[in-house]
Design a protein around this motif. Structure first.
Motif, PDB file in Angstrom:
ATOM      1  N   ASP A 242       0.921  -1.164  -0.095  1.00  0.00           N
ATOM      2  CA  ASP A 242      -0.113  -0.017  -0.117  1.00  0.00           C
ATOM      3  C   ASP A 242       1.111   1.027   0.196  1.00  0.00           C
ATOM      4  N   SER A 350       1.113   1.726   7.621  1.00  0.00           N
ATOM      5  CA  SER A 350      -0.065   0.827   6.280  1.00  0.00           C
ATOM      6  C   SER A 350       1.078  -0.229   6.690  1.00  0.00           C
ATOM      7  N   HIS A 367      -2.256  -5.330   6.753  1.00  0.00           N
ATOM      8  CA  HIS A 367      -2.308  -6.053   5.750  1.00  0.00           C
ATOM      9  C   HIS A 367      -0.683  -5.166   4.567  1.00  0.00           C
ATOM     10  N   LEU A 368      -0.370  -6.007   4.150  1.00  0.00           N
ATOM     11  CA  LEU A 368       0.015  -5.483   3.643  1.00  0.00           C
ATOM     12  C   LEU A 368       0.100  -4.522   1.957  1.00  0.00           C
ATOM     13  N   ASP A 370      -3.993  -3.775   1.261  1.00  0.00           N
ATOM     14  CA  ASP A 370      -5.202  -4.441   1.364  1.00  0.00           C
ATOM     15  C   ASP A 370      -5.675  -2.730   1.006  1.00  0.00           C
ATOM     16  N   THR A 372      -5.259  -0.026   3.132  1.00  0.00           N
ATOM     17  CA  THR A 372      -6.085   0.704   4.309  1.00  0.00           C
ATOM     18  C   THR A 372      -4.620   0.565   5.033  1.00  0.00           C
TER      19      THR A 372
END
Ligand code: ATP
Ligand SMILES: CCCCCCCCCCCCC/C=C/[C@@H](O)[C@H](CO)NC(C)=O
Ligand code: CA
Length: 501
Positions: A242, A350, A367-368, A370, A372
């Motif tokens: 992200d 992130s 999460h890597l 997603d 978000t």
């Protein structure tokens, strides 16, 4: 063919090697020497008599705690033709692995971390790239932002399959800014518009850890080890990430891929920048000093919760490379939420932000890829409670299970400091001190906390306190890098860790 299971080695054992993890193959001379690289090795007399032909396969061996190492295994056979056939077949299989890089552009920061970047590259990484027949163009940076500007304007990117930085999170950030900015400019995307979707980069970025925190490497690979990272790069592993874009008054400030931290992490970074000469220990020194000052900051945080994803920041699952993108289950449902208060820290993670100092990270379940970021709000509390919270980053206890801490998984957020006089430009560097003394005089309940902290954006200080952040949504904002978490591999296949967008 995905696995090669070979016959007798020099020790009379059989050996299975996944083709996707073979780094190189070389034929050995009957007289016990390799044919192509001049490295000679002694073979047991018995083997050479019984099996006069041999070849050596270099492959990835999984060692302890996510560590990868390069190992050699030598195979012997009776006939020269058979031996050559094996070598040729393996070479053909390796050539067919299109995800592997052949030409890399490498930037080395000689001043990152313990100033060992050049030595680490020459001694640990370059020999592996040579073994794997990867050609490199190496640039040792001469000043901050050298790599960013070179990537953004000059570098002939068409010549390369990927770019690699040797340094810490700051160097990775330079690569992201160079590549992402160039891609947006080439595609006519206005970076100043917070709503604009980013065009993904086609080139991948690899990191060889040689910094102070190495959080981006550690959080994706599971360890900050140059050899492990070099091997992931060679076998062509990839992991989308992200990217958050940070704006102030519709003006683009920076991208962030790991931590955006206001309050504790901002103050710690600002103090530590003046102590770069201390190397990585500056963070411990400034961290302790910042903890003692115990400043809190008033302001308003507004955020758009990510209601359309599976999972929460309180999950027990851990995400490293190898993570498969979460599917969206529905479109945005909830509206913006607003929280006003006095905060010791406002952190947006992130990714987990795991690093050697905090092996599970600031948000262990982040999460890597997603789209978000996990927004962590630490409200004003006693020094003792804040210390308990900080120490939980290094233990098995849940750092969010405290009354003064809340965490939200969000797509966008804004922060406005309480004493933001207007939405007009507020340059902290120029005005911060003046405002601090004025507010101290004017504020009846003054406890001498300054009005503003700074934002720590992946280890760089932002010039504004009031910011708007968008964690760009998959699949348009994914950035690939060469990393993977070894334990994610269950069944062998030709491309066991390659993820397509
Ligand atoms: N040749 C150079 N001289 C001075 N500064 C440089 C040079 N090359 C890069 N830099 C800058 O050095 C800063 C720190 O680099 P880097 O991130 O590699 O190490 P670090 O800060 O020690 O590690 P970490 O970010 O993991 O804490 C970056 O902001 C980068 O822009
Ligand atoms: C009471 C003592 C407290 C000591 C605090 C130690 C510091 C812990 C470091 C954890 C940081 C994890 C987040 C990573 C952020 C990176 O983006 C950044 C740049 O490398 N590093 C830092 C330290 O800001
Ligand atoms: Ca994320």
């Amino acid at each position: 063919m995905s696995w090669l299971t070979f016959f007798i080695t020099s020790h009379g054992t059989s050996h299975g090697v996944s083709v996707s993890e073979i780094l190189a193959v070389r034929e050995l001379d009957v007289d016990c020497g390799t044919k192509d690289d001049g490295r000679w090795q002694k073979m047991p007399q018995k083997s050479t008599e019984a099996y006069p032909y041999a070849f050596t396969v270099s492959y990835v061996e999984r060692a302890w705690q996510h560590r990868w190492r390069c190992s050699d295994v030598t195979f012997h056979c009776l006939e020269g033709a058979l031996c050559q056939q094996w070598v040729q077949t393996i070479r053909e299989q390796l050539t067919a692995l299109t995800s592997r890089p052949k030409h890399l552009l490498v930037y080395i920061n000689p001043y990152g971390g313990k100033q060992q970047g050049e030595r680490i590259y020459e001694q640990k990484v370059a020999p592996l790239f040579t073994l794997a027949s990867i050609s490199t163009h190496v640039i040792v940076t001469e000043h901050a932002n050298h790599a960013r500007d070179h990537l953004r304007t000059e570098a002939e990117l068409k010549k390369y399959d990927g770019v690699v930085c040797v340094g810490g999170d700051g160097m990775f950030s330079e690569m992201v800014h160079g590549l992402v900015s160039r891609t947006q400019r080439d595609n006519g995307v206005d970076q100043n518009s917070p709503e604009e979707k980013l065009v993904p980069c086609t080139l991948r970025i690899g990191i060889i850890p040689a910094g102070s925190t190495d959080c981006i490497c550690y959080a994706t690979v599971g360890i900050n080890d140059p050899v492990t990272s070099a091997l992931h790069i060679i076998v062509g592993d990839a992991q989308p990430m992200d990217v958050c874009s940070v704006h102030h008054n519709n003006t683009f400030l920076r991208y962030s891929v790991s931590l955006l931290g206001y309050g504790f992490y901002g103050d710690m970074l600002a103090d530590s920048e003046r102590k770069r000469w201390m190397g990585p220990a500056r963070y411990d020194f400034s961290g302790f000093k910042t903890f003692l000052t115990h400043h809190y900051y008033e302001g308003t945080v507004s955020f758009l919760p990510a209601t359309d994803i599976l999972g929460t920041p309180r999950d027990k699952t851990r995400c490293r490379a190898g993570y498969v993108l979460l599917q969206r289950t529905m479109e945005y449902k909830g509206g913006w939420r607003v929280i006003r208060g006095k905060f010791l820290a406002i952190n947006a993670a992130s990714m987990s932000c795991a690093c050697p100092r905090s092996p599970k990270g600031l948000s262990p379940a982040a999460h890597l890829a997603d789209g978000t970021t996990d927004l962590i709000l630490v409200r004003k509390c006693s020094r003792f409670n804040f210390l308990r919270h900080l120490l939980r980053h290094t233990s098995k206890y849940d750092q969010f299970d405290m009354t003064f801490v809340e965490v939200h998984r969000v797509r966008r957020f804004r922060f406005t400091p309480r004493y933001c006089q207007s939405d007009s430009e507020l340059d902290l560097r120029e005005n911060g001190k003046r405002l601090f003394s004025q507010i101290c005089r004017d504020h009846p309940a003054c406890s001498c906390s300054p009005a503003y902290s700074s934002w720590n954006c992946d280890g760089e200080i932002l010039p504004h306190a009031a910011i708007e952040v968008g964690c760009v949504t998959t699949p348009y904002n994914l950035l690939c890098k060469y990393t993977v978490h070894s334990e994610s591999i269950q069944t062998p296949s030709l491309f066991p860790h390659f993820f397509t967008l």
